[in-house]
Design an enzyme around this catalytic site. Structure first.
Site, PDB file in Angstrom:
ATOM      1  N   GLY A 112       0.898  -1.180  -0.136  1.00  0.00           N
ATOM      2  CA  GLY A 112      -0.265   0.013   0.034  1.00  0.00           C
ATOM      3  C   GLY A 112       1.009   1.197   0.085  1.00  0.00           C
ATOM      4  O   GLY A 112       0.524   2.558  -0.557  1.00  0.00           O
ATOM      5  N   SER A 113       2.194   1.214   0.767  1.00  0.00           N
ATOM      6  CA  SER A 113       2.851   2.458   0.595  1.00  0.00           C
ATOM      7  C   SER A 113       3.402   2.732  -0.845  1.00  0.00           C
ATOM      8  O   SER A 113       3.571   3.818  -1.097  1.00  0.00           O
ATOM      9  CB  SER A 113       4.100   1.951   1.688  1.00  0.00           C
ATOM     10  OG  SER A 113       3.538   1.893   2.971  1.00  0.00           O
ATOM     11  N   ASP A 220      -7.175   1.495   4.449  1.00  0.00           N
ATOM     12  CA  ASP A 220      -8.183   1.111   5.514  1.00  0.00           C
ATOM     13  C   ASP A 220      -9.521   1.000   5.483  1.00  0.00           C
ATOM     14  O   ASP A 220     -10.057   1.077   6.296  1.00  0.00           O
ATOM     15  CB  ASP A 220      -7.529   1.900   6.566  1.00  0.00           C
ATOM     16  CG  ASP A 220      -6.144   1.945   7.280  1.00  0.00           C
ATOM     17  OD1 ASP A 220      -5.565   1.055   6.585  1.00  0.00           O
ATOM     18  OD2 ASP A 220      -5.642   2.654   7.904  1.00  0.00           O
ATOM     19  N   SER A 241      -4.454  -1.214   0.154  1.00  0.00           N
ATOM     20  CA  SER A 241      -3.124  -2.293   0.668  1.00  0.00           C
ATOM     21  C   SER A 241      -3.721  -3.495   0.948  1.00  0.00           C
ATOM     22  O   SER A 241      -5.006  -3.806   1.555  1.00  0.00           O
ATOM     23  CB  SER A 241      -2.751  -1.767   2.154  1.00  0.00           C
ATOM     24  OG  SER A 241      -1.849  -2.462   2.636  1.00  0.00           O
ATOM     25  N   HIS A 246      -5.131  -5.559   6.843  1.00  0.00           N
ATOM     26  CA  HIS A 246      -6.124  -5.142   6.233  1.00  0.00           C
ATOM     27  C   HIS A 246      -7.406  -5.744   5.659  1.00  0.00           C
ATOM     28  O   HIS A 246      -7.313  -6.764   5.988  1.00  0.00           O
ATOM     29  CB  HIS A 246      -5.473  -4.251   4.915  1.00  0.00           C
ATOM     30  CG  HIS A 246      -4.675  -3.101   5.279  1.00  0.00           C
ATOM     31  ND1 HIS A 246      -4.980  -1.951   5.319  1.00  0.00           N
ATOM     32  CD2 HIS A 246      -3.225  -2.940   5.651  1.00  0.00           C
ATOM     33  CE1 HIS A 246      -3.966  -1.197   5.808  1.00  0.00           C
ATOM     34  NE2 HIS A 246      -3.029  -1.896   6.077  1.00  0.00           N
ATOM     35  N   ASN A 314      10.660  -0.583  -9.627  1.00  0.00           N
ATOM     36  CA  ASN A 314      10.139  -1.785  -9.840  1.00  0.00           C
ATOM     37  C   ASN A 314       9.341  -2.255  -8.548  1.00  0.00           C
ATOM     38  O   ASN A 314       9.902  -2.815  -7.595  1.00  0.00           O
ATOM     39  CB  ASN A 314      11.307  -2.967 -10.486  1.00  0.00           C
ATOM     40  CG  ASN A 314      10.631  -4.569 -10.480  1.00  0.00           C
ATOM     41  OD1 ASN A 314       9.437  -4.612 -10.345  1.00  0.00           O
ATOM     42  ND2 ASN A 314      11.698  -5.445 -10.488  1.00  0.00           N
TER      43      ASN A 314
END
EC number: 4.2.1.164
Length: 462
Positions: A112-113, A220, A241, A246, A314
């Site tokens: 998710g980041s 979230d 995420s 999650h 990547n």
């Protein structure tokens, strides 16, 4: 007149085949052998005993994955077929996940980041022309949250503009967002805190009025709705995420979604090393003119597969992870119902206890809750630390509200940012807020034990 933003948008034995440059090795296996293995996997899963809950001994975690027999089989099947690079499972998941949101494109990534990084980075692409974000441009965001909602702005040379949050919902409000807009503002990037939607319709209108991009961090909040519409469908880009904490999981993983084909193309390029080619892994010459391009100062006919239009990354995922995500996808509704049920049971059980500010849903919303936030009142006869330590001593897991006021962290001491208004509530969250879990693996018995424990502590401490 169009705005600048609108203008921009084998029998008897296994036979292994050769491994191409994606390393997506395939295996041809006698169907009966594969069926026997998968049947054994199902038998193995059914033999695993679910532990009996013992109050005070069995951990009640604030979050976690809920994996069933089909999930285990999906992973093993993908492993048997040696689907090691992103392939058919990934493409199928992207298609089905985009359909779930009613958006045109979804791109799987490794977290998710990373999804947040790609989403905001895409808005700096030269392909957007005058609409693109440039170093020094401002991005409005909430001061309370997880750092990787904010970090992409810093990483792209942009200036985060922090607004305060509302206690109870723990979201930034439209009035605060609107007051923070200046001539340097080019985007808004906000998370739906703990699954509780921010006022997405109203904030999207502010973005439209001021020609700003809106990025929804929906990590979230998968399955949450605002005014009857899924969160993640209000902005130009949305992120998700799939970490085990999650709403659904692929182990590690994330996704960027958009309704814009132009942004989708940029996202894909940035995710896949920055290359200009859009061929799927293991596929060549989709455009039928692979050696006919003349881009940049490269020689005419330079292989389009090795032509790069962005300084990219990547950030791809694997087909094993996609197989698990596909298996989990059909469970979003059931998981959301369990989260809502657990949240309501906690809310009803803790209602009326002195010294606690309990969470509230944003008006017009139906959250698929990620957690249950509690803020200790200023006049309570106890501290957050005391209550958290008491709960942890009983094996009840707790978490702070992520970074709290992010500007108070060492990482931001040398970061250029602007504070739009007093971060009074953000400081209260930093000093007095925590949350407990509501994920589907938590049972009624566990919820009741959490309620009993908090009530016991408050009674002794007030």
């Amino acid at each position: 007149m169009q705005s600048r933003k609108t203008r921009a948008l084998g029998k008897g034995r296994a036979r292994v085949t050769s491994c191409d440059d994606t390393c997506a090795t395939a295996t041809e296996m006698v169907p009966d052998a594969k069926d026997r293995i998968l049947a054994s996997v199902r038998d193995y899963h059914r033999e695993q005993e679910s532990p009996t809950f013992v109050a005070g001994s069995t951990p009640i975690r604030p979050s976690g994955a809920v994996l069933d027999e089909d999930d285990r089989v999906a992973l093993v099947e993908a492993a048997l077929e040696l689907r090691i690079a992103a392939g058919g499972n990934a493409r199928r998941f992207e298609s089905e996940f985009a359909r779930f949101f009613g958006l045109r494109k979804a791109h799987l990534v490794n977290s998710g980041s990373s999804a947040n990084l790609l989403a905001l980075s895409s808005l700096t692409s030269p392909k957007l022309g005058e609409a693109r974000l440039r170093p020094g441009d401002e991005v409005i965001t909430a001061a309370v949250g997880f750092p990787t909602t904010i970090n992409p702005a810093v990483q792209n040379g942009l200036v985060p503009v922090f607004v305060d949050v509302e206690l109870g919902t723990y979201n930034a409000t439209p009035d605060r967002i609107k007051a923070a807009v200046t001539e340097r503002t080019r985007a808004i990037m906000l998370a739906h805190t703990l699954g509780n939607p921010f006022a997405a319709d109203e904030i999207a209108e502010i973005a439209k009025e001021h020609e700003l991009f809106l990025v929804e961090d929906n990590c979230d909040a998968v399955g949450s709705t605002y005014r009857g519409r899924l969160t993640g469908t209000f902005g130009d880009l949305t992120t998700v995420s799939f970490y085990p904490a999650h709403h659904i999981t692929s182990g590690e993983g994330g996704c960027v979604l958009t309704g814009s084909l132009e942004l989708a193309r940029i996202i894909e390029s940035l995710r896949d090393w920055g290359r200009d080619c859009w061929c799927e892994p293991g596929v060549d010459n989709t455009c039928r003119k692979r050696f006919d391009y003349h881009l940049g100062t490269l020689p005419p006919g330079y292989d389009h597969k090795y032509t790069f239009s962005h300084v990219g990354y990547n950030l791809k995922t694997t087909d094993l992870q996609a197989a698990l995500a596909l298996s989990q996808l059909s469970k979003i509704s059931a998981f959301g119902s369990a989260r809502r049920r657990n949240w309501r049971r906690l809310r009803e059980g803790l209602s009326g206890l002195p010294g606690l500010l309990l969470p509230v849903a944003t008006p017009h919303s139906d959250p698929s809750w990620f957690g249950f936030a509690i803020t200790i009142s200023a006049d309570a006869g106890f501290t957050r630390a005391a209550l958290v330590n008491f709960l942890e001593s009983r094996n009840i897991g707790t978490r702070l509200l992520f970074g709290g006021n992010i500007t108070r962290h060492p990482a931001f001491e040398q970061v250029r940012y602007r504070i739009a208004d007093a971060l009074t509530n953000s400081d209260i969250v930093t000093d007095r807020t925590f949350w407990v879990g509501v994920y589907p693996g938590i049972t009624d018995q566990m919820i009741d034990y959490v309620v009993e424990s908090i009530a016991e502590f408050v009674a002794k401490s007030s």
